[in-house]
Design an enzyme around this catalytic site. Structure first.
Site, mmCIF file in Angstrom:
data_model
loop_
_atom_site.group_PDB
_atom_site.id
_atom_site.type_symbol
_atom_site.label_atom_id
_atom_site.label_comp_id
_atom_site.label_asym_id
_atom_site.label_seq_id
_atom_site.Cartn_x
_atom_site.Cartn_y
_atom_site.Cartn_z
ATOM 1 N N GLY A 174 -7.062 93.387 69.719
ATOM 2 C CA GLY A 174 -8.354 93.456 69.216
ATOM 3 C C GLY A 174 -9.220 92.403 69.375
ATOM 4 O O GLY A 174 -9.132 91.700 70.493
ATOM 5 N N GLY A 175 -10.049 92.076 68.560
ATOM 6 C CA GLY A 175 -10.962 91.001 68.782
ATOM 7 C C GLY A 175 -10.451 89.488 68.936
ATOM 8 O O GLY A 175 -11.157 88.816 69.505
ATOM 9 N N GLY A 411 -24.673 83.030 104.507
ATOM 10 C CA GLY A 411 -24.818 82.812 103.338
ATOM 11 C C GLY A 411 -23.480 82.165 102.893
ATOM 12 O O GLY A 411 -23.545 81.013 101.913
ATOM 13 N N ALA A 412 -22.255 82.694 103.198
ATOM 14 C CA ALA A 412 -21.062 82.090 102.716
ATOM 15 C C ALA A 412 -20.904 80.545 103.196
ATOM 16 O O ALA A 412 -20.297 79.873 102.418
ATOM 17 C CB ALA A 412 -20.013 83.009 103.102
HETATM 18 C C1 HXC Z 1 -0.196 92.235 58.706
HETATM 19 C C2 HXC Z 1 1.104 92.527 60.125
HETATM 20 C C3 HXC Z 1 0.148 92.889 61.317
HETATM 21 C C4 HXC Z 1 -1.182 92.421 60.805
HETATM 22 C C5 HXC Z 1 2.167 92.839 62.104
HETATM 23 N N1 HXC Z 1 2.296 92.603 60.835
HETATM 24 N N2 HXC Z 1 0.654 92.994 62.303
HETATM 25 N N3 HXC Z 1 0.857 92.306 58.982
HETATM 26 N N4 HXC Z 1 -1.272 92.299 59.567
HETATM 27 N N5 HXC Z 1 -2.237 92.744 61.586
HETATM 28 C C6 HXC Z 1 3.642 92.570 60.230
HETATM 29 C C7 HXC Z 1 4.329 93.827 60.143
HETATM 30 O O1 HXC Z 1 4.020 94.422 59.147
HETATM 31 C C8 HXC Z 1 5.766 93.476 60.128
HETATM 32 O O2 HXC Z 1 6.136 92.897 58.965
HETATM 33 C C9 HXC Z 1 5.960 92.262 60.968
HETATM 34 O O3 HXC Z 1 4.400 91.640 61.111
HETATM 35 C C10 HXC Z 1 6.324 92.360 62.489
HETATM 36 O O4 HXC Z 1 5.604 93.546 63.043
HETATM 37 P P1 HXC Z 1 6.336 94.653 63.524
HETATM 38 O O5 HXC Z 1 5.488 95.907 63.791
HETATM 39 O O6 HXC Z 1 7.596 94.902 62.964
HETATM 40 O O7 HXC Z 1 6.736 94.205 65.321
HETATM 41 P P2 HXC Z 1 6.739 94.858 66.464
HETATM 42 O O8 HXC Z 1 7.353 96.086 66.361
HETATM 43 O O9 HXC Z 1 7.037 93.718 67.395
HETATM 44 O O10 HXC Z 1 5.162 95.116 66.508
HETATM 45 C C11 HXC Z 1 4.244 94.148 67.070
HETATM 46 C C12 HXC Z 1 2.718 94.728 66.826
HETATM 47 C C13 HXC Z 1 2.525 95.528 65.706
HETATM 48 C C14 HXC Z 1 2.565 95.420 67.982
HETATM 49 C C15 HXC Z 1 1.944 93.437 66.926
HETATM 50 O O11 HXC Z 1 2.877 94.903 64.701
HETATM 51 C C16 HXC Z 1 1.184 95.880 65.465
HETATM 52 O O12 HXC Z 1 0.566 96.812 66.248
HETATM 53 N N6 HXC Z 1 0.270 95.114 64.668
HETATM 54 C C17 HXC Z 1 -0.962 95.713 64.259
HETATM 55 C C18 HXC Z 1 -1.843 94.949 65.423
HETATM 56 C C19 HXC Z 1 -3.235 95.408 65.096
HETATM 57 O O13 HXC Z 1 -3.872 96.592 65.140
HETATM 58 N N7 HXC Z 1 -3.896 94.181 64.585
HETATM 59 C C20 HXC Z 1 -5.229 94.479 64.077
HETATM 60 C C21 HXC Z 1 -6.037 94.223 65.596
HETATM 61 S S1 HXC Z 1 -7.801 94.205 65.028
HETATM 62 P P3 HXC Z 1 7.352 92.984 58.027
HETATM 63 O O14 HXC Z 1 7.282 92.627 56.906
HETATM 64 O O15 HXC Z 1 7.829 94.416 58.449
HETATM 65 O O16 HXC Z 1 8.298 92.051 58.994
HETATM 66 C C22 HXC Z 1 -8.077 92.459 65.121
HETATM 67 C C23 HXC Z 1 -9.420 92.215 64.897
HETATM 68 C C24 HXC Z 1 -9.804 90.745 65.241
HETATM 69 O O17 HXC Z 1 -7.165 91.646 65.237
HETATM 70 C C25 HXC Z 1 -11.088 90.664 65.043
HETATM 71 C C26 HXC Z 1 -11.761 89.383 65.501
HETATM 72 C C27 HXC Z 1 -13.272 89.373 65.533
#
Ligand code: HXC
Length: 526
Positions: A174-175, A411-412
């Site tokens: 993501g961001g 140029g290079a």
């Molecule tokens: C809260 C989160 C989390 C999140 C993971 N966890 N991402 N909790 N917010 N964004 C937690 C899970 O619930 C889980 O908790 C633990 O972390 C481990 O995650 P798993 O999914 O079990 O691990 P894994 O299978 O290895 O997968 C990792 C992952 C997946 C690929 C990162 O967790 C995932 O897709 N997360 C969401 C990613 C995402 O879309 N994030 C937002 C991006 S947008 P438990 O309690 O079960 O251990 C963004 C915007 C930023 O970031 C903008 C800035 C301007």
């Protein structure tokens, strides 16, 4: 460990000894949980990473208890922040802890990182970020997005002031990707790291494209195609070692001189440098690996290459020459004959800018046949994007030392750190081909009409054309004109090149870094 009998952390009756014992217990619990989560997947914990990155025992953690919901249920925050030393130098560092809510960035994590960055800027300390995170903490909603915004603003403020080095050791999605993207060097661990603005599921939903995480944003893709990763390294420890190595070539902040190390001489290396001419074939079109030439010219043959697999027709990286840390920029005849294209121009421009920011002299080794011709490059914006390399050299105030080792055309030639762009010392090997264009091209333009007319009259023009080419080559393709016009300071025997560069670096070492003409800011072609 059962939490039923443990002391609360903030009790008014807590003695210093009890506090110390309880905090050690909490740290041990957190680390045990982290190991249980990370080790089965073959990954290090955040703390193990910090221990490996920093000099032994030097971590001083900040905001250690921030994020603890209750003392008895201590989960803490998903990031460890603190200060430590690398090679004896003070640095600031944060490491996202995947074992705590996936290392996601919530309110507390954002605040901890922002506080650390503020101190790193104010205290002029290099900043390291070890990234391994699920991104914005979903539960913290917009607050966590705002924390990212704060981090981005601080990274921008820090840019050019302190070195910022990111090591991506897991997800970065993501961001959140813009955190590392704003830093000076992005190192990605090959196997487990990935970075993308939109993940595979969203990509499929939005466009129908099915793609794996690795293909979408894996380290190899970013190291060779997008150029987001400056280094792609096998293994977590090795990635952290690479981060330490990069710092060894940079000062702690822009106001400090670039590192200088004692160099006691190296007989084998110096013998190698004397024979560097043997590494370059005489025929201007024969390929060879410019890295061999670089390694022959620098101290101990140690060259830390940046962007090794991205835009590989140009080679950039750090080295020391006579103990002075320098940036090296060189054409790579082994890849696309060393031609400059859009990606190579941007790669070299970014590196020259990095060197200029942190006071590293730039040594440029030129062997370039020209820009890569063709509609694909024109459409990709070789005019706009190639201009960045000119901006980088022409605006640099660090010592610029340029050596043309075999050829430099058109140029290079000019954009590869030429004298007219600002090189302090420009040299060429005897016999170097330097010209506005190749003999064949020049003859076709200058004599094309008369040759075509003769051909129409039935004359065999091949011999005449060959004569013109030979004549042009003899009169125009040499360093002579560049020497006569002062574009070159002189010729240097290949075997003397290392010492000529050492001398040039010595005489330019005190080059003042003047404030440029007053202006609010430059407006480079982005
Ligand atoms: C809260 C989160 C989390 C999140 C993971 N966890 N991402 N909790 N917010 N964004 C937690 C899970 O619930 C889980 O908790 C633990 O972390 C481990 O995650 P798993 O999914 O079990 O691990 P894994 O299978 O290895 O997968 C990792 C992952 C997946 C690929 C990162 O967790 C995932 O897709 N997360 C969401 C990613 C995402 O879309 N994030 C937002 C991006 S947008 P438990 O309690 O079960 O251990 C963004 C915007 C930023 O970031 C903008 C800035 C301007």
């Amino acid at each position: 460990m059962s939490t039923a009998h443990v002391l609360p952390l903030s009790s008014p009756t807590l003695t210093r000894a009890e506090f110390a014992r309880r905090s050690d217990e909490l740290a041990a619990e957190a680390e045990k949980r982290a190991r249980e989560r990370q080790h089965p997947r073959g990954r290090m914990t955040a703390r193990e990473r910090l221990d490996h990155l920093l000099d032994e025992g030097s971590l001083r953690e900040t905001d250690r208890f921030a994020g603890a919901a209750t003392p008895a249920d201590f989960l803490g925050s998903g990031v460890i922040t603190g200060f430590g030393r690398i090679g004896g130098r003070e640095v600031a560092v944060y490491a996202q802890d995947f074992s705590v809510r996936g290392g996601s960035l919530g309110d507390i994590e954002g605040e901890k990182i922002a506080r650390l960055m503020r101190q790193a800027i104010d205290r002029r300390l290099p900043l390291f970020a070890l990234l391994d995170s699920g991104g914005a903490r979903i539960q913290d909603g917009v607050t966590s997005l705002a924390r990212y915004g704060q981090i981005f603003a601080l990274a921008t403020e820090a840019s050019g002031v302190i070195p910022q080095i990111s090591v991506v050791l897991g997800p970065c999605a993501g961001g959140a990707v813009y955190g590392p993207a704003l830093t000076d060097i992005v190192i990605m661990e090959r196997e487990a790291s990935y970075m993308f603005v939109t993940g595979p599921k969203v990509v499929q939903a939005a466009t129908g494209e099915k793609i794996s995480s690795a293909d979408l944003g894996g380290a190899d893709m970013h190291g060779s195609v997008s150029g987001v990763a400056h280094m792609v390294i096998d293994g977590e420890r090795e990635s952290l070692d690479a981060a330490r190595a990069v710092l060894s070539y940079l000062p702690s902040h822009c106001g400090e001189a670039a590192p200088r190390y004692a160099f006691d001489g190296d007989d084998i290396g110096e013998a190698h440098a004397r024979r560097v001419g043997d590494l370059v074939p005489e025929g201007a079109k024969q390929a060879y690996d410019m890295r061999d030439v670089i390694e022959a010219l620098v101290d101990y043959g140690e060259f830390v290459e940046i962007h090794e697999h991205f835009a590989a027709s140009v080679v950039v990286g750090f080295a020391c020459i006579d103990g002075r840390a320098v940036g090296i920029v060189a054409n790579q005849p082994n890849v696309d004959a060393g031609t400059l294209d859009v990606a190579a121009s941007e790669k070299a421009a970014r590196f020259v800018t990095l060197c200029d920011t942190f006071g590293l002299p730039v040594v440029t080794l030129v062997d370039v046949p020209g820009y890569r011709p063709g509609s694909e490059q024109e459409r990709a914006g070789i005019i706009r994007r190639g201009a960045k390399l000119i901006t980088a050299y022409a605006s640099a105030s660090v010592p610029l030392v340029t050596v043309i080792v075999r050829k430099a055309y058109g140029g290079a030639y000019i954009v590869m750190g030429s004298k007219s762009l600002g090189a302090d010392v420009a040299l060429a090997w005897p016999g170097a081909e330097i010209a506005v264009m190749g003999a064949e091209g020049a003859v076709d333009i200058l004599h094309g009409k008369s040759l075509a007319a003769a051909e129409r009259r039935g004359v065999d023009v091949a011999a005449q054309r060959a004569h013109y080419i030979e004549q042009w080559r003899a009169s125009e393709i040499s360093p002579d004109r560049a020497l006569q016009t002062g574009e070159l300071d002189g010729l240097v025997d290949p075997g003397e090149t290392r010492w000529a560069i050492i001398d040039a670096l010595r005489v330019t070492a005190a080059k003042p870094r003047p404030a440029r003409s007053p202006r609010v800011r430059p407006n480079p072609p982005l």
